[in-house]
Design a protein around this motif. Structure first.
Motif, PDB file in Angstrom:
ATOM      1  N   LEU A 141       0.823  -1.209   0.000  1.00  0.00           N
ATOM      2  CA  LEU A 141       0.000   0.000   0.000  1.00  0.00           C
ATOM      3  C   LEU A 141       0.857   1.260   0.000  1.00  0.00           C
ATOM      4  N   ARG A 173      -7.509   1.974   1.778  1.00  0.00           N
ATOM      5  CA  ARG A 173      -6.876   3.285   1.601  1.00  0.00           C
ATOM      6  C   ARG A 173      -7.056   4.143   2.851  1.00  0.00           C
ATOM      7  N   SER A 178      -3.056   5.506   2.899  1.00  0.00           N
ATOM      8  CA  SER A 178      -2.338   5.484   1.624  1.00  0.00           C
ATOM      9  C   SER A 178      -2.621   6.754   0.839  1.00  0.00           C
ATOM     10  N   THR A 182      -7.387   6.296  -6.343  1.00  0.00           N
ATOM     11  CA  THR A 182      -8.294   5.177  -6.589  1.00  0.00           C
ATOM     12  C   THR A 182      -9.075   5.422  -7.882  1.00  0.00           C
TER      13      THR A 182
END
Length: 270
Positions: A141, A173, A178, A182
């Motif tokens: 990640l 996420r 992170s 996306t």
């Protein structure tokens, strides 16, 4: 043939499109709150109270950390770099790495079914927290610049109201903090023309590859990205490999995958 309805639009309208019965809305809202607020609840495996959704004893019993093959995510003996199956497999490997948290066996099969088929998307929160405990999960990640869920067909999205892989991707996420972007509709999925279990390994790969297409509007955004594919269950790996092939051929720098559960190899002892 026109592309299916864009998944970004589908996901943006997820909560408006889920079944609207008051009982269903209430139960999903309460389930979500119990997960987020960590209020005591009954363990979904042993029914012990009070507990988290899965109590500590059940979790330690059914979710031991295992040394897994980095290519296929199957358990293997410590000290090996690849499992025997992957060492003997000469087919192209489009995935740089694959991580799974648990075996797809009891009790996870039942909980995944609730998450996937019984309108309980709030399980994504807990599944993501568990996934982050897998070795290499945090590293993947941190390295990823793009998080991409394995897509559902337009028909499946209409039936369920959400794509469980997208729910997992957003939860991962959020919990990992992170900075990856996306793209829920980077990959699009058509219904497969043939039933996978009737085909040979090579035919399964070709069939899966044919069912996945790249959204033409995102091709430029894919260039030189380190992509992390997200899904709930990895069965044979055919779909993940086909998705990785599409992305690599379209310009991705690398493609890895993370899943919650991995189906055990045929003939393995549970």
């Amino acid at each position: 043939m026109p592309f299916p309805t864009q998944q970004k639009t589908e996901q943006a309208r997820t909560r408006q499109r889920r079944p609207t019965g008051m009982g269903g809305q209430y139960s999903r809202a309460m389930f979500y709150l119990l997960h987020r607020l960590h209020w005591p609840a009954v363990c979904e495996v042993c029914a012990r109270w009070p507990a988290q959704p899965v109590c500590a004893d059940c979790y330690s019993t059914f979710a031991p950390l295992q040394h897994r093959c980095p290519a296929c995510a199957l358990p293997m003996a410590p000290g090996l770099e690849l499992c025997v199956r992957c060492r003997e497999d000469n087919s192209p490997r489009w995935l740089a790495r694959c991580v799974a948290r648990v075996d797809y066996a009891y009790p996870w099969t039942d909980l995944v079914a609730r998450f996937k088929f019984q309108q309980q998307p709030a399980w994504a929160h807990q599944f993501a927290l568990w996934m982050l405990q897998a070795p290499e999960a945090q590293t993947l990640l941190r390295q990823a610049t793009l998080l991409v869920p394995i897509p559902s067909t337009a028909e499946r999205l209409r039936e369920r109201g959400y794509n469980q892989a997208w729910e997992l991707a957003t939860a991962l996420r959020r919990h990992s903090r992170s900075h990856a972007r996306t793209l829920p509709d980077l990959l699009l999925r058509q219904p497969q023309s043939q039933v996978q279990h009737t085909l040979s390994a090579a035919e399964r790969q070709a069939n899966a590859h044919q069912s996945l297409t790249l959204h033409p509007g995102h091709r430029r955004a894919l260039q030189h990205q380190r992509v992390l594919l997200v899904d709930d269950v990895m069965t044979t790996g055919t779909t993940l490999q086909a998705a990785a092939q599409r992305l690599r051929e379209a310009g991705a720098h690398s493609v890895s995958a993370i899943v919650f559960a991995r189906t055990p190899a045929p003939g393995s002892v549970e």
